[in-house]
Design an enzyme around this catalytic site. Structure first.
Site, PDB file in Angstrom:
ATOM      1  N   TYR A  95       0.765  -1.184   0.084  1.00 49.03           N
ATOM      2  CA  TYR A  95      -0.011   0.089   0.070  1.00 49.03           C
ATOM      3  C   TYR A  95       0.800   1.169  -0.066  1.00 49.03           C
ATOM      4  O   TYR A  95       0.452   2.267  -0.839  1.00 49.03           O
ATOM      5  CB  TYR A  95      -0.983   0.093   1.107  1.00 49.03           C
ATOM      6  CG  TYR A  95      -2.284  -0.832   0.712  1.00 49.03           C
ATOM      7  CD1 TYR A  95      -3.200  -0.286  -0.063  1.00 49.03           C
ATOM      8  CD2 TYR A  95      -2.320  -2.185   0.880  1.00 49.03           C
ATOM      9  CE1 TYR A  95      -4.383  -0.805  -0.204  1.00 49.03           C
ATOM     10  CE2 TYR A  95      -3.452  -3.004   0.444  1.00 49.03           C
ATOM     11  CZ  TYR A  95      -4.516  -2.153   0.090  1.00 49.03           C
ATOM     12  OH  TYR A  95      -5.555  -3.022  -0.358  1.00 49.03           O
ATOM     13  N   GLU A 137      -9.129  -6.645   4.209  1.00 52.68           N
ATOM     14  CA  GLU A 137      -8.303  -7.804   3.329  1.00 52.68           C
ATOM     15  C   GLU A 137      -7.643  -8.639   4.740  1.00 52.68           C
ATOM     16  O   GLU A 137      -7.735  -9.716   4.582  1.00 52.68           O
ATOM     17  CB  GLU A 137      -7.071  -7.274   2.534  1.00 52.68           C
ATOM     18  CG  GLU A 137      -7.993  -6.703   1.416  1.00 52.68           C
ATOM     19  CD  GLU A 137      -6.997  -5.732   0.615  1.00 52.68           C
ATOM     20  OE1 GLU A 137      -5.910  -5.576   0.668  1.00 52.68           O
ATOM     21  OE2 GLU A 137      -7.696  -4.953  -0.339  1.00 52.68           O
ATOM     22  N   ARG A 206      -5.073 -14.594 -13.783  1.00 53.64           N
ATOM     23  CA  ARG A 206      -6.462 -14.299 -14.267  1.00 53.64           C
ATOM     24  C   ARG A 206      -7.461 -14.687 -13.503  1.00 53.64           C
ATOM     25  O   ARG A 206      -7.377 -15.904 -12.782  1.00 53.64           O
ATOM     26  CB  ARG A 206      -6.579 -14.735 -15.671  1.00 53.64           C
ATOM     27  CG  ARG A 206      -5.626 -14.481 -16.896  1.00 53.64           C
ATOM     28  CD  ARG A 206      -5.967 -12.951 -17.217  1.00 53.64           C
ATOM     29  NE  ARG A 206      -5.094 -12.461 -18.255  1.00 53.64           N
ATOM     30  CZ  ARG A 206      -3.922 -11.698 -18.196  1.00 53.64           C
ATOM     31  NH1 ARG A 206      -3.515 -11.739 -16.994  1.00 53.64           N
ATOM     32  NH2 ARG A 206      -3.357 -11.497 -19.180  1.00 53.64           N
ATOM     33  N   ILE A 277     -21.813 -17.499 -18.911  1.00 53.36           N
ATOM     34  CA  ILE A 277     -22.589 -18.436 -18.380  1.00 53.36           C
ATOM     35  C   ILE A 277     -21.885 -19.346 -17.278  1.00 53.36           C
ATOM     36  O   ILE A 277     -22.791 -19.952 -16.591  1.00 53.36           O
ATOM     37  CB  ILE A 277     -22.801 -19.653 -19.679  1.00 53.36           C
ATOM     38  CG1 ILE A 277     -24.010 -20.558 -19.373  1.00 53.36           C
ATOM     39  CG2 ILE A 277     -21.452 -20.508 -19.901  1.00 53.36           C
ATOM     40  CD1 ILE A 277     -24.240 -21.266 -20.731  1.00 53.36           C
TER      41      ILE A 277
END
Ligand SMILES: Cc1cc2nc3c(=O)[nH]c(=O)nc-3n(C[C@H](O)[C@H](O)[C@H](O)COP(=O)(O)OP(=O)(O)OC[C@H]3O[C@@H](n4cnc5c(N)ncnc54)[C@H](O)[C@@H]3O)c2cc1C
Ligand code: HEM
Length: 395
Positions: A95, A137, A206, A277
């Protein structure tokens, strides 16, 4: 606690920063990656090159700053991002790096207009906003570790099965290498896959929605091969062409706020386009398994029969439930797209509605749902990329 003076400075400068929003975040990322190239292992380069990530981060920093004395107003957005951060294993130590380069970029772009008071105020505000993320978090990481079968960061999984579901979508059944039981997830949640591809400078991360009802021993994802675009999609094409049964990938604990409310008895309408879907499969199958009496409509749009995944499975699930429906439109086979008439005929009255698909698809569907008088609280949606603003006015 921020002083009234600091709050006043923040609020008066938000519009200025918003005006320069994209320039500031572009400079910010450029400088940050130069100083910390290791962060290129976690950021999605395709999202960067299309500016989607820049817009998302800038949007939330400014929204939080505008509400700096009432951060509760942006809490839902913060929680959604915290899920994404958790699934990428973002740590508290990162951060200050982001803060340092964000402030640096503000100074660089605004020049003399960025007085020491303004920079000081933004430094304080960033610390407050970062503190909220870090706190949420931290709790998420602790929970992930404490869950039955849970783990904190990434864990090795082996591809146990690879099943072609359509001309463009293939499923991967993933089992933990250590053979441990898997933590459950809420139908609709996603995992992050981390893969190192030979020849690539950085690891790729991903997200993929889990595409079936939770089981104890495996996670299934179903991936569309992005090879009709230039450049080709890196992870999806690699998974389809190079990854096979026996290969390993790293996986993070399931995350995400787009999930079925399994406690509710409300009817459910699931509306998806293309590979959108996948979360709906998990939701529909979970309903069939656990609450088959619950009314559920599965509405789907695919380009052609050959593009569509899971048709046979969906028919079986639909037949197994007394109050469900299943309807598909094939846009390139003369059925057209999902439109207001179709929705009016197929959305279950009073249902909780879940929407997932390409951004223009979601935009059109949600606009129509609003125009039908359905309220915002009844509709949940998921982007298969950084969250964006949907243009829903003039509904
Ligand atoms: C919550 C969530 C759930 C998801 N669930 C699923 C799922 O269930 N199934 C699924 O298939 N996908 C899912 N996705 C999408 C998935 O994460 C990936 O984004 C997708 O597989 C494409 O990744 P890729 O590495 O193949 O493509 P990338 O390499 O990331 O490329 C993506 C796009 O960016 C373009 N691009 C890349 N580089 C550039 C450049 N330099 N300039 C211009 N354009 C560029 C490419 O042409 C391509 O169109 C989900 C995403 C999210 C956020
Ligand atoms: C207060 C500070 C921060 C804010 C406001 C913020 C905001 C955001 C937002 C809005 C997104 C997009 C979420 C989505 O996909 O819908 C995001 C994603 C992300 N954030 Fe943060 N973030 C912050 C700090 C950090 C830090 C410290 C890191 C680590 C260096 C980080 C790394 C990432 C990554 C890797 C993604 C996914 C991006 C991608 O798809 O490439 N963020 N963040």
């Amino acid at each position: 606690m921020l002083s009234q003076e600091t709050i006043a400075i923040i609020k008066s400068t938000v519009p200025v920063l918003e005006q320069h929003g994209k320039t500031i975040t572009t400079v910010f990322y450029k400088n940050m990656f130069k100083a910390h190239p290791e962060l290129l292992n976690i950021f999605n380069h395709a999202n960067q090159s299309q500016g989607r990530q820049q817009n998302a981060l800038a949007g939330l920093v400014y929204a939080a700053a505008a509400n700096i004395d009432n951060l509760g107003a942006v809490l839902p957005a913060v929680v959604q991002v915290a899920h994404k951060h958790k699934s990428l294993n973002i740590t508290p130590e990162q951060y200050p790096i982001v803060g340092y380069h964000l402030l640096g970029a503000i100074k660089e772009v605004l020049g003399d207009a960025a007085t020491p008071e303004i920079i000081g105020a933004w430094g304080e505000a960033y610390e407050v906003i970062a503190g909220v993320f870090i706190g949420i978090e931290k709790e998420m990481y602790e929970k992930a570790e404490q869950m039955d079968g849970g783990w904190k960061t990434f864990k090795d999984f082996v591809i146990a099965e690879k099943v072609i579901e359509s001309d463009v979508i293939t499923s991967f059944y993933l089992k933990p290498v250590d053979g441990q039981k898997l933590p459950s997830y809420k139908p609709g949640q996603y995992i992050t896959l981390r893969v190192t591809i030979p020849g690539e400078d950085y690891t790729l991360n991903r997200q993929y929605s889990l595409s079936q009802a939770p089981t104890d021993d495996l996670y299934r994802i179903s991936v569309k091969r992005e090879d009709e675009v230039t450049p080709n999609g890196k992870m999806s094409v690699n998974l389809h062409r190079e990854m096979n049964v026996g290969d390993t990938v790293e996986v993070s604990v399931p995350a995400g706020v787009f999930h079925l409310d399994v406690e509710s008895k409300n009817p459910v309408t699931l509306i998806s386009g293309g590979v959108g879907i996948t979360p709906m499969m998990s939701m529909f199958e979970s309903i069939a398994k656990n609450t088959p009496e619950r009314p559920a409509a599965f509405l789907h749009s695919a380009r052609t029969r050959k593009h569509q995944a899971f048709d046979a499975k969906l028919r079986l699930l639909n037949e197994s439930m007394p109050a469900s429906t299943y309807a598909v439109l094939y846009s390139e086979e003369g059925d057209g797209f999902i439109n207001r008439d179709f929705l009016a005929a197929n959305v279950i009255e009073g249902s909780d509605i879940y929407v997932c698909g390409p951004t223009p698809f979601m935009q059109a569907v949600i606009k129509d749902l609003y125009a039908m008088g359905i309220s915002e609280e009844k509709i949940k949606f998921e982007f298969f990329g950084p969250a964006e603003e949907l243009e829903l006015v003039n509904a």
